[in-house]
Enzyme design. Structure first.
Site, PDB file in Angstrom:
ATOM      1  N   ARG A  51       0.873  -1.171   0.000  1.00  0.00           N
ATOM      2  CA  ARG A  51       0.000   0.000   0.000  1.00  0.00           C
ATOM      3  C   ARG A  51       0.909   1.219   0.000  1.00  0.00           C
ATOM      4  O   ARG A  51       2.049   1.155   0.472  1.00  0.00           O
ATOM      5  CB  ARG A  51      -0.890  -0.002   1.237  1.00  0.00           C
ATOM      6  CG  ARG A  51      -1.863  -1.163   1.265  1.00  0.00           C
ATOM      7  CD  ARG A  51      -2.642  -1.192   2.580  1.00  0.00           C
ATOM      8  NE  ARG A  51      -3.640  -2.252   2.560  1.00  0.00           N
ATOM      9  CZ  ARG A  51      -3.448  -3.475   3.035  1.00  0.00           C
ATOM     10  NH1 ARG A  51      -2.300  -3.803   3.598  1.00  0.00           N
ATOM     11  NH2 ARG A  51      -4.412  -4.372   2.975  1.00  0.00           N
ATOM     12  N   LYS A  77      -1.835  -2.252   7.647  1.00  0.00           N
ATOM     13  CA  LYS A  77      -3.163  -1.818   8.054  1.00  0.00           C
ATOM     14  C   LYS A  77      -3.491  -2.387   9.427  1.00  0.00           C
ATOM     15  O   LYS A  77      -3.185  -3.538   9.711  1.00  0.00           O
ATOM     16  CB  LYS A  77      -4.176  -2.351   7.025  1.00  0.00           C
ATOM     17  CG  LYS A  77      -5.152  -1.342   6.537  1.00  0.00           C
ATOM     18  CD  LYS A  77      -6.006  -1.974   5.459  1.00  0.00           C
ATOM     19  CE  LYS A  77      -7.114  -1.054   5.066  1.00  0.00           C
ATOM     20  NZ  LYS A  77      -7.947  -1.644   4.045  1.00  0.00           N
ATOM     21  N   HIS A 141      -2.401   3.032  -6.165  1.00  0.00           N
ATOM     22  CA  HIS A 141      -3.163   1.810  -5.909  1.00  0.00           C
ATOM     23  C   HIS A 141      -3.309   0.961  -7.170  1.00  0.00           C
ATOM     24  O   HIS A 141      -3.509  -0.247  -7.079  1.00  0.00           O
ATOM     25  CB  HIS A 141      -4.542   2.122  -5.322  1.00  0.00           C
ATOM     26  CG  HIS A 141      -5.259   0.889  -4.859  1.00  0.00           C
ATOM     27  ND1 HIS A 141      -4.871   0.198  -3.730  1.00  0.00           N
ATOM     28  CD2 HIS A 141      -6.301   0.211  -5.382  1.00  0.00           C
ATOM     29  CE1 HIS A 141      -5.658  -0.859  -3.584  1.00  0.00           C
ATOM     30  NE2 HIS A 141      -6.536  -0.876  -4.569  1.00  0.00           N
ATOM     31  N   ARG A 144      -0.806  -1.772  -6.941  1.00  0.00           N
ATOM     32  CA  ARG A 144      -1.225  -2.847  -6.035  1.00  0.00           C
ATOM     33  C   ARG A 144      -2.253  -3.729  -6.732  1.00  0.00           C
ATOM     34  O   ARG A 144      -2.227  -4.955  -6.619  1.00  0.00           O
ATOM     35  CB  ARG A 144      -1.783  -2.244  -4.745  1.00  0.00           C
ATOM     36  CG  ARG A 144      -2.195  -3.281  -3.717  1.00  0.00           C
ATOM     37  CD  ARG A 144      -2.492  -2.614  -2.377  1.00  0.00           C
ATOM     38  NE  ARG A 144      -3.222  -3.472  -1.482  1.00  0.00           N
ATOM     39  CZ  ARG A 144      -2.696  -4.430  -0.741  1.00  0.00           C
ATOM     40  NH1 ARG A 144      -1.398  -4.671  -0.811  1.00  0.00           N
ATOM     41  NH2 ARG A 144      -3.441  -5.162   0.052  1.00  0.00           N
ATOM     42  N   HIS A 167      -4.852  -9.226   2.708  1.00  0.00           N
ATOM     43  CA  HIS A 167      -6.294  -8.981   2.799  1.00  0.00           C
ATOM     44  C   HIS A 167      -6.852  -9.851   3.918  1.00  0.00           C
ATOM     45  O   HIS A 167      -6.558 -11.043   3.981  1.00  0.00           O
ATOM     46  CB  HIS A 167      -7.004  -9.354   1.495  1.00  0.00           C
ATOM     47  CG  HIS A 167      -6.754  -8.397   0.382  1.00  0.00           C
ATOM     48  ND1 HIS A 167      -6.766  -8.792  -0.936  1.00  0.00           N
ATOM     49  CD2 HIS A 167      -6.498  -7.070   0.369  1.00  0.00           C
ATOM     50  CE1 HIS A 167      -6.519  -7.743  -1.702  1.00  0.00           C
ATOM     51  NE2 HIS A 167      -6.351  -6.683  -0.935  1.00  0.00           N
ATOM     52  N   TYR A 176     -10.588  -8.517  -7.222  1.00  0.00           N
ATOM     53  CA  TYR A 176      -9.566  -8.152  -8.197  1.00  0.00           C
ATOM     54  C   TYR A 176      -9.506  -9.131  -9.374  1.00  0.00           C
ATOM     55  O   TYR A 176      -8.837  -8.862 -10.344  1.00  0.00           O
ATOM     56  CB  TYR A 176      -8.187  -8.145  -7.530  1.00  0.00           C
ATOM     57  CG  TYR A 176      -7.954  -7.011  -6.574  1.00  0.00           C
ATOM     58  CD1 TYR A 176      -7.321  -5.856  -6.989  1.00  0.00           C
ATOM     59  CD2 TYR A 176      -8.338  -7.104  -5.247  1.00  0.00           C
ATOM     60  CE1 TYR A 176      -7.074  -4.821  -6.106  1.00  0.00           C
ATOM     61  CE2 TYR A 176      -8.094  -6.074  -4.357  1.00  0.00           C
ATOM     62  CZ  TYR A 176      -7.468  -4.935  -4.797  1.00  0.00           C
ATOM     63  OH  TYR A 176      -7.232  -3.919  -3.931  1.00  0.00           O
TER      64      TYR A 176
END
Length: 189
Positions: A51, A77, A141, A144, A167, A176
């Site tokens: 990220r 995150k 992004h 990514r 994730h 995705y």
């Protein structure tokens, strides 16, 4: 709030990543750039799937070795600390960006200070223009997204991609997967 309907989330991500050829052109432009942090920026975002706040927040002291692997320790995150293994090409890109420095941020802006997400976006847009990539308003992004879709297109197991992308939910990773409607990959075959 109990009776409020939540908005529908589309099954596929509205963000588009770069195509394989566009990403290769972007990597080449970054490698040939006179700014040493450009290649490290593109490699960290597109080849590690970081990220933007993880890439710009990484310091030289976060680099290390773990079980024979060169790694980058990140605060991801949710303030989770993760170890990301560095493939040789990414390690070389980071080493070039660092030069002779022993401390401080890995990625520097043109003034020699820590690169922020705005500077990274400007660098990425310049590199995309230099590479001839015709995408309106490229942003970090997208790299990514390219990282995740490239792995899924290559047939990497969804669980492995989920772990690499960090994730929490596999449904996030599945958003995705552009090719999941491809009948060639159907389990019946």
């Amino acid at each position: 709030a109990e009776h409020v309907r939540r908005p529908a989330v589309p099954a596929e991500s509205p963000t588009l990543g770069f195509t394989h050829l566009q990403f290769e052109a972007l990597l080449t432009a970054a490698r040939e750039s006179p700014h040493p942090c450009d290649f490290a920026l593109v490699a960290m975002l597109g080849l590690l799937g970081l990220r933007i706040f993880e890439a710009t927040g990484a310091d030289i002291t976060d680099l290390g070795e773990e079980h024979g692997h060169r790694v980058l320790r990140l605060c991801g995150k949710g303030t989770k600390v993760v170890l990301v293994p560095l493939p040789p090409a990414v390690g070389r890109a980071i080493d070039t960006a660092i030069g002779a420095r022993a401390s401080g941020p890995i990625l520097l802006n043109s003034r020699g200070a820590r690169m922020d997400r705005h500077a990274a976006t400007r660098r990425l847009r310049r590199l995309a223009g230099a590479a001839g990539v015709r995408i309106s308003r490229p942003h970090p992004h997208m790299l990514r997204h390219t990282f995740v879709t490239t792995m899924l297109d290559a047939g990497v197991d969804l669980r492995d991609v989920q772990i690499a992308a960090r994730h929490a939910d596999p449904r996030t990773t599945m958003r995705y997967d552009r090719a999941r409607k491809n009948l060639d990959r159907h389990p019946n075959y």
